[in-house]
Write an enzyme that holds these catalytic residues in place. Structure first.
Site, PDB file in Angstrom:
ATOM      1  N   TRP A 191      70.768 -25.557 -21.268  1.00  0.00           N
ATOM      2  CA  TRP A 191      69.423 -26.005 -20.893  1.00  0.00           C
ATOM      3  C   TRP A 191      68.389 -25.582 -21.930  1.00  0.00           C
ATOM      4  CZ3 TRP A 191      65.769 -22.915 -17.341  1.00  0.00           C
ATOM      5  CH2 TRP A 191      65.833 -21.557 -17.630  1.00  0.00           C
ATOM      6  N   ASP A 192      68.760 -24.690 -22.873  1.00  0.00           N
ATOM      7  CA  ASP A 192      67.817 -24.204 -23.887  1.00  0.00           C
ATOM      8  C   ASP A 192      67.145 -25.349 -24.643  1.00  0.00           C
ATOM      9  OD1 ASP A 192      69.967 -22.416 -23.292  1.00  0.00           O
ATOM     10  OD2 ASP A 192      69.237 -21.055 -24.831  1.00  0.00           O
ATOM     11  N   GLU A 251      71.005 -15.456 -14.125  1.00  0.00           N
ATOM     12  CA  GLU A 251      72.462 -15.489 -14.041  1.00  0.00           C
ATOM     13  C   GLU A 251      73.064 -14.239 -13.429  1.00  0.00           C
ATOM     14  OE1 GLU A 251      73.339 -16.493 -18.093  1.00  0.00           O
ATOM     15  OE2 GLU A 251      72.925 -18.611 -17.652  1.00  0.00           O
ATOM     16  N   LYS A 256      67.892 -11.405 -14.391  1.00  0.00           N
ATOM     17  CA  LYS A 256      68.085 -11.331 -15.840  1.00  0.00           C
ATOM     18  C   LYS A 256      66.904 -11.977 -16.544  1.00  0.00           C
ATOM     19  CE  LYS A 256      71.303 -13.072 -19.349  1.00  0.00           C
ATOM     20  NZ  LYS A 256      72.417 -13.987 -19.596  1.00  0.00           N
ATOM     21  N   GLN A 257      66.392 -13.036 -15.947  1.00  0.00           N
ATOM     22  CA  GLN A 257      65.339 -13.820 -16.591  1.00  0.00           C
ATOM     23  C   GLN A 257      64.578 -14.600 -15.529  1.00  0.00           C
ATOM     24  OE1 GLN A 257      68.377 -15.657 -18.928  1.00  0.00           O
ATOM     25  NE2 GLN A 257      67.852 -17.656 -18.172  1.00  0.00           N
TER      26      GLN A 257
END
Ligand code: BGC
Length: 797
Positions: free
Chosen positions: A355-356, A494, A615-616
């Protein structure tokens, strides 16, 4: 050139691999890491050449299971060039006294140079100067020029120039025991005194790669042709040439290489094409000059300048643009490739597409929309694979893979290694269904910025329809709540793969996924409305799209469930609030760096699934993708409350519970925090900016730069601080300039109209190019104006 050069003035073996990744030169067709030409892969160096989209599949055993994976292939090293003086060993700087050293990456010219003075064990002092490029205009060509000056000695010098096909994929040891050799030598020869050629084939994908090189040398004062020996091993072909150098004399070696593959258009056979290309190529200097011209053209489309005093920031931003363009450039347009998460600069994540891309396309749309279009076609061509995957899982429409490679099947490995234990952690990230939302977002953003209705007609609408179908089929109706729900997924965070103690992975009602599903459904409906009747009818017939299905999209997009708790905190997923709090201070104290809490907790026999941590950004990604205005429209559609304060509370809540384990985190935090605390945003931005130049994750940059974070920082500068949003056929401006940045200027393309924009603390100036094909709609605050070709808006904000 201040602001345009990345330089290193010391040879530092410990940093070499990071520099190699950062100093990679590429042109969207192939890229070569900035390794020293004399180096082979070892603990200090890692030469790597990667061709966009050239992957190979091998079998391996992961966690006891036989599995297969596809990886970007390390192609033969065209750069290989070394020398020795008299009977000494082939040069290796590690054994020399280095008197001076300078390596420079010249961003403006797309050139890497190295100047070293060294003294060997016999006291011979030599000056070595190199320049290299990977041609931006002739995508198959690259060049290396080496100048050797015998400072205080005279004697014989041997030059070895080769194509090294002994290469393997050994940069990242994340598949222990797996086959690392992906290329098999097929053919090759030393053709004349100066041309060599090697053909290899990838072992599974059977792509032929042809590399040819022409090496010419000129020794000052030598009147005779240098002596020459061929080296012809099946996978290593080259020449050794010798010359006599007088004291103070120089030797110039000019190497030009050409790479072709059997996937290339407009050739009859790669070997022929590669040999012909090097035989006909101009000399190094002329090639370099035309290469520089091409970079000049690219830079003109990327004008970005900051207030005085930000030279270093500008330089790093340019480095980031540089890597984006080396990954996806005008040369990418005719190719079936997308933008991998680490560019073509290393082997991390096997060169897969994630998805980056969302962070990369966001930038390219405004500067190279034709390149964005080409990257979107990569997804279009893989619609059937995504449809197949959806069917296999019992869904309708298209379910794009979390990790994608050559044919669009799911490439996520079943497990990943935990460096703390040497064991495996199950990898369930294939459940990150929000990838479909990212593809839809990319399609729609491209359309909003370009207004390219032909694209929507021919490809975009079909992608959006199949994504809407997927969301509509994965959504299940909860009778009791009279709401739709999505189960069995993972969000961008994640660390949470499932509920504590549950046997099957997957979470319910991940807010990010649910909102993105709603948004994608709305865009599919919009797309259908924008298509001309004939095309809408064609697509409906082709895809068996009936009014009752469209009605369901309407319904799901209005009644999706969004779970919240407490004081308007959007739940990362249903049940999140029941998880335990992690003792962050205790973990920081015990481990120092806790970015990878998944490794830490796994090593403790625990799991992140039990805790409120991430994580993010997950929920917070919503504030990154959508303006407050758009979010409140979405929430209103769903019948939920949304206000600015809610955003603030969510940011506070989740920021405290994040380990920031991905480089994308800092970009997103800097962006969302800009709406409430600009000085904090600036701090995050600066951290994001240094992700790769300082390798802030402590060792991931050597395996490849983080393209999402690189592109994200430039995009953030333009879209977040510059306050640009392309929505509803209007370019909206709402700048947020941090105090540290009193001025920002940029050039961008909106709906085929080049705009020069300058934002200062209180003024906004937008100038449309004289030759713009049509007027564009601009909104500043609540005021909408039509900007005509050559027109100017100069207003306070
Ligand atoms: C991040 C993902 C990202 C992937 C590839 C992971 O570490 O968590 O969001 O897509 O890296 O860059």
């Amino acid at each position: 050139m201040p602001g345009w050069t990345l330089s290193y003035d010391r040879f530092d073996p410990d940093q070499e691999k990071r520099r190699e990744a950062l100093c990679t030169l590429g042109n969207g067709y192939f890229a070569t890491r900035g390794a020293a030409p004399e180096a082979t892969a070892d603990d200090v160096h890692y030469p790597g050449t990667y061709l966009a989209g050239v992957y190979n599949r091998v079998e391996t055993v992961v966690d006891g299971y036989l599995t297969e994976y596809e990886t970007l292939v390390n192609a033969p090293n065209w750069l290989s060039l070394s020398f020795r003086i008299e009977d000494a060993e082939w040069i290796d700087l590690r054994g020399m006294a280095i008197l001076s050293y300078r390596q420079e990456l010249h961003l403006q010219h797309g050139m890497l140079s190295r100047a070293v003075r060294f003294e060997d064990a016999q006291g011979r002092r030599t000056r070595l100067t190199e320049r290299r490029f990977v041609h931006m205009g002739c995508p198959h060509l690259a060049g290396l020029e080496t100048v050797i000056l015998a400072e205080n000695w005279a004697g014989r010098i041997d030059i070895r120039s080769a194509i090294d096909g002994t290469v393997a994929n050994k940069l990242v040891e994340n598949q222990p025991g797996a086959e690392t050799r992906h290329v098999v030598p097929i053919d090759g020869e030393a053709l004349s005194n100066d041309v060599v050629w090697l053909k290899v084939r990838t072992s599974q994908s059977r792509i032929e790669i042809d590399v040819a090189a022409r090496t010419r040398m000129e020794a000052e004062g030598n009147r005779h042709q240098p002596e020459c020996h061929e080296i012809t091993h099946p996978d290593y072909i080259g020449h050794v040439r010798s010359a006599e150098l007088a004291e103070g004399a120089t030797l110039v070696v000019d190497k030009v290489a050409a790479i072709y593959t059997s996937c290339d258009p407009a050739i009859s056979e790669g070997g022929l094409a590669a040999r012909q290309a090097v035989m006909e190529a101009p000399n190094f200097a002329d090639l370099l000059a035309s290469h520089i011209t091409h970079w000049g053209h690219l830079w003109r489309r990327c004008g970005l300048s900051l207030a005085d005093g930000h030279v270093e920031t500008e330089c790093i931003l340019r480095l980031h643009i540089f890597h984006v363009l080396q990954t996806a450039s005008p040369n990418t347009r005719s190719r079936d490739v997308a933008a991998p998460s680490r560019g073509w600069t290393g082997e991390a994540y096997h060169g897969h597409i994630f998805w980056d891309e969302l962070f990369v396309l966001a930038y390219l749309n405004r500067h190279f929309p034709d390149v964005s279009r080409s990257l979107l076609l990569y997804r279009y061509r893989r619609l059937d694979a995504a449809r197949r995957d959806a069917r296999r899982w019992g869904y309708k429409g298209a379910m794009f893979p979390w990790q994608s490679g050559s044919d669009g099947r799911e490439e996520t490995p079943p497990a990943y290694a935990n460096p703390r234990t040497g064991g495996w952690i199950r990898d369930d990230t294939r459940l990150e269904r929000h990838i479909d939302g990212a593809v839809a977002y990319n399609v729609w953003q491209y359309y909003e910025v370009t207004g390219d209705l032909d694209f929507l007609n021919d490809y975009g609408a079909e992608i959006l329809i199949d994504i809407a179908r997927f969301w509509s089929s994965i959504a299940t109706y909860n009778e009791e709540l009279a709401r739709y729900e999505i189960h069995g997924v993972m969000g961008p965070d994640e660390f949470h793969t499932g509920y504590p103690g549950a046997e099957t992975p997957g979470l319910s009602n991940n807010t990010y996924t649910n909102v993105l599903a709603v948004w994608s459904l709305c865009r599919a409906l919009d797309a259908l409305n924008r298509l001309p009747t004939w095309r809408r009818e064609e697509l409906s017939e082709q895809l068996n799209l009936h009014p009752d299905e469209i009605q369901r999209w309407e319904d799901v997009s209005r009644r999706m469930r969004i779970v919240s708790f407490g004081d308007g905190i959007l739940a990362q997923f249903e049940g999140y609030e029941r998880l335990e709090e992690l003792d962050w201070d205790a973990y920081r104290e015990r481990y120092g760096d806790i970015e990878r809490l998944d490794y830490i907790l796994d090593a403790e026999g625990d799991t992140p699934n039990r805790y409120k941590l991430s994580k993010q950004p997950d929920v917070l990604m919503l504030f990154y993708l959508f303006s407050n205005e758009e979010l409140s429209e979405l929430f209103e559609r769903l019948g939920y409350a949304f206000d600015r304060e809610m955003m603030r509370r969510n940011i506070d809540y989740y920021l405290q519970r994040s380990s920031r384990g991905s480089t994308l985190s800092r970009v997103v935090y800097a962006w969302i925090v800009a709406r409430i605390d600009l000085s904090r945003s600036w701090t995050w931005f600066n951290e994001a900016l240094r992700s790769d130049v300082d390798d802030i994750q402590g060792g991931t940059t050597p395996d490849g730069v983080h393209l999402g974070a690189m592109s994200g920082t430039v995009d953030l500068m333009e879209r977040c601080y510059g306050g640009i949003e392309a929505r509803g056929d209007t370019l909206r401006f709402d700048p947020h300039l941090p105090d540290e940045l009193p001025r920002l200027s940029m050039r961008l393309l909106y709906r085929r109209c080049w705009l020069d924009i300058t934002v200062t603390r209180d003024r906004l100036c937008i100038h449309a190019a004289e030759d713009a094909p049509a007027e564009v709609k601009i909104r500043v605050g609540q005021r909408v104006e039509r900007l005509i070709p050559g027109g100017r808006i100069d207003t306070s904000w």
